[in-house]
Scaffold this active site. Structure first.
Site, PDB file in Angstrom:
ATOM      1  N   ASP A  69       0.856  -1.176   0.000  1.00 27.64           N
ATOM      2  CA  ASP A  69       0.000   0.000   0.000  1.00 27.64           C
ATOM      3  C   ASP A  69       0.900   1.237   0.000  1.00 27.64           C
ATOM      4  O   ASP A  69       1.508   1.582   1.017  1.00 27.64           O
ATOM      5  CB  ASP A  69      -0.911  -0.018   1.231  1.00 27.64           C
ATOM      6  CG  ASP A  69      -1.784   1.226   1.327  1.00 27.64           C
ATOM      7  OD1 ASP A  69      -2.083   1.815   0.274  1.00 27.64           O
ATOM      8  OD2 ASP A  69      -2.171   1.589   2.459  1.00 27.64           O
ATOM      9  N   LYS A  75       3.316   0.811   3.086  1.00 28.31           N
ATOM     10  CA  LYS A  75       3.022  -0.212   4.083  1.00 28.31           C
ATOM     11  C   LYS A  75       2.888  -1.559   3.386  1.00 28.31           C
ATOM     12  O   LYS A  75       2.329  -1.647   2.291  1.00 28.31           O
ATOM     13  CB  LYS A  75       1.737   0.126   4.842  1.00 28.31           C
ATOM     14  CG  LYS A  75       1.829   1.432   5.606  1.00 28.31           C
ATOM     15  CD  LYS A  75       0.512   1.786   6.279  1.00 28.31           C
ATOM     16  CE  LYS A  75       0.602   3.130   6.978  1.00 28.31           C
ATOM     17  NZ  LYS A  75      -0.680   3.530   7.602  1.00 28.31           N
ATOM     18  N   TYR A 132     -21.915   3.900  -4.793  1.00 25.26           N
ATOM     19  CA  TYR A 132     -21.405   5.268  -4.949  1.00 25.26           C
ATOM     20  C   TYR A 132     -21.827   5.793  -6.318  1.00 25.26           C
ATOM     21  O   TYR A 132     -21.644   5.121  -7.337  1.00 25.26           O
ATOM     22  CB  TYR A 132     -19.880   5.231  -4.844  1.00 25.26           C
ATOM     23  CG  TYR A 132     -19.237   6.421  -4.175  1.00 25.26           C
ATOM     24  CD1 TYR A 132     -19.653   6.852  -2.922  1.00 25.26           C
ATOM     25  CD2 TYR A 132     -18.168   7.087  -4.773  1.00 25.26           C
ATOM     26  CE1 TYR A 132     -19.025   7.920  -2.288  1.00 25.26           C
ATOM     27  CE2 TYR A 132     -17.535   8.152  -4.155  1.00 25.26           C
ATOM     28  CZ  TYR A 132     -17.971   8.570  -2.916  1.00 25.26           C
ATOM     29  OH  TYR A 132     -17.353   9.626  -2.290  1.00 25.26           O
ATOM     30  N   ASP A 159      -8.093   3.700  -0.700  1.00 23.83           N
ATOM     31  CA  ASP A 159      -8.020   3.384   0.726  1.00 23.83           C
ATOM     32  C   ASP A 159      -9.399   3.121   1.306  1.00 23.83           C
ATOM     33  O   ASP A 159      -9.569   2.247   2.174  1.00 23.83           O
ATOM     34  CB  ASP A 159      -7.315   4.509   1.485  1.00 23.83           C
ATOM     35  CG  ASP A 159      -7.925   5.881   1.232  1.00 23.83           C
ATOM     36  OD1 ASP A 159      -8.693   6.031   0.254  1.00 23.83           O
ATOM     37  OD2 ASP A 159      -7.632   6.800   2.005  1.00 23.83           O
ATOM     38  N   ARG A 160     -10.401   3.842   0.834  1.00 21.16           N
ATOM     39  CA  ARG A 160     -11.771   3.628   1.304  1.00 21.16           C
ATOM     40  C   ARG A 160     -12.301   2.279   0.823  1.00 21.16           C
ATOM     41  O   ARG A 160     -12.956   1.548   1.580  1.00 21.16           O
ATOM     42  CB  ARG A 160     -12.676   4.763   0.848  1.00 21.16           C
ATOM     43  CG  ARG A 160     -12.269   6.127   1.413  1.00 21.16           C
ATOM     44  CD  ARG A 160     -13.113   7.249   0.855  1.00 21.16           C
ATOM     45  NE  ARG A 160     -14.483   7.183   1.368  1.00 21.16           N
ATOM     46  CZ  ARG A 160     -15.475   7.951   0.904  1.00 21.16           C
ATOM     47  NH1 ARG A 160     -15.240   8.810  -0.087  1.00 21.16           N
ATOM     48  NH2 ARG A 160     -16.680   7.849   1.420  1.00 21.16           N
ATOM     49  N   THR A 172      -5.159  11.631   7.238  1.00 21.26           N
ATOM     50  CA  THR A 172      -5.103  13.028   6.823  1.00 21.26           C
ATOM     51  C   THR A 172      -6.502  13.637   6.835  1.00 21.26           C
ATOM     52  O   THR A 172      -6.722  14.745   7.335  1.00 21.26           O
ATOM     53  CB  THR A 172      -4.486  13.151   5.422  1.00 21.26           C
ATOM     54  OG1 THR A 172      -3.193  12.542   5.421  1.00 21.26           O
ATOM     55  CG2 THR A 172      -4.350  14.604   5.022  1.00 21.26           C
TER      56      THR A 172
END
Length: 241
Positions: free
Chosen positions: A6, A13, A86, A95-96, A119
């Site tokens: 990631d 990571k 969505y 990331d979501r 963030t």
């Protein structure tokens, strides 16, 4: 063995998985590609999944792609293990997506919420363990502190830290109290809202500032620092079968 990578704006990571179990994680500066290359050379890998919000060197990408029989990069059109409601799916952050997939992997068809305190603070909801129904994005703790300093003449730059008593007796403490209590009230409010709509809602908290929020939130929350890695692994397995 599977490797998850990631690549974020600040850090890379990694997570190693074997037989669907999380083995170990690593964290590196996001320009330290040699360490990742060394990792893929020394581990016996069956598959790799990569998610990145930054542009990666061509040579690095070639080495990663050749390091395992199966390579998958998470893109906007990558198949995911849940239905995405969505309205602008191309703008839903990786990331979501990974966070929701991680919560899905840790639950069994339940209603789940992911709170990612990074963030920005993002909140995402998965209904019945299979349908993504949206969420929210708001400024993270550091962003709130920086905004108070940037948009005023007298408020100082304050470093984020643990602050047990959400009542300030100095300007710095008042800024910390305001940033933290505002975020806590916001997250608690979203949890209350969705708990009234979705029975048995399970909430997962992740992100670099998650530990600071955790002690102040009133709801029963599961702290999962490796949720994004777990979600990327689930997406990898979903595409491998």
């Amino acid at each position: 063995m599977e490797l998850v990578i990631d690549c974020g704006n600040t850090f890379i990571k990694t997570g190693l998985f074997h037989q669907n179990k999380f083995i170990e994680s690593g964290i590196f500066p996001n320009d330290e590609f040699s360490s990742i290359e060394q990792l893929v050379l020394t581990a016996s890998l069956d598959a790799i999944i990569l998610s990145s919000v930054i542009e990666l060197p061509t040579e690095f990408m070639a080495k990663i792609q050749a390091a395992a029989p199966v390579f998958l990069e998470l893109l906007q059109d990558t198949p995911i293990p849940f239905e995405n409601m969505y309205r602008t799916p191309a703008t839903l952050g990786k990331d979501r997506i990974a966070g929701v997939a991680g919560a899905m992997a840790l639950s069994s068809g339940e209603n789940v919420m992911v709170v990612d305190a990074g963030t920005c603070i993002t909140i995402d909801v998965l209904a019945n363990g299979k349908m993504y129904i949206g969420g929210s994005i708001s400024p993270g703790l550091n962003m709130r502190l920086q905004a108070m300093h940037h948009f005023t003449h007298r408020l100082p730059q304050v470093e984020l830290r643990e602050f047990a008593d959400l009542n300030g007796l100095t300007t710095e403490e008042c800024m910390l109290a305001g940033a933290l209590s505002g975020a806590v009230s916001e997250v608690d409010g979203f949890i209350d809202k969705w708990q009234n709509k979705l029975a048995g809602l399970k909430v997962y908290l992740t992100g670099g500032d998650g530990t600071i929020l955790l002690s102040h939130l009133k709801s029963n929350i599961f702290a999962e620092p490796n949720l994004i890695l777990t979600g990327l692994h689930k997406i990898l397995l979903y595409n491998a079968h």
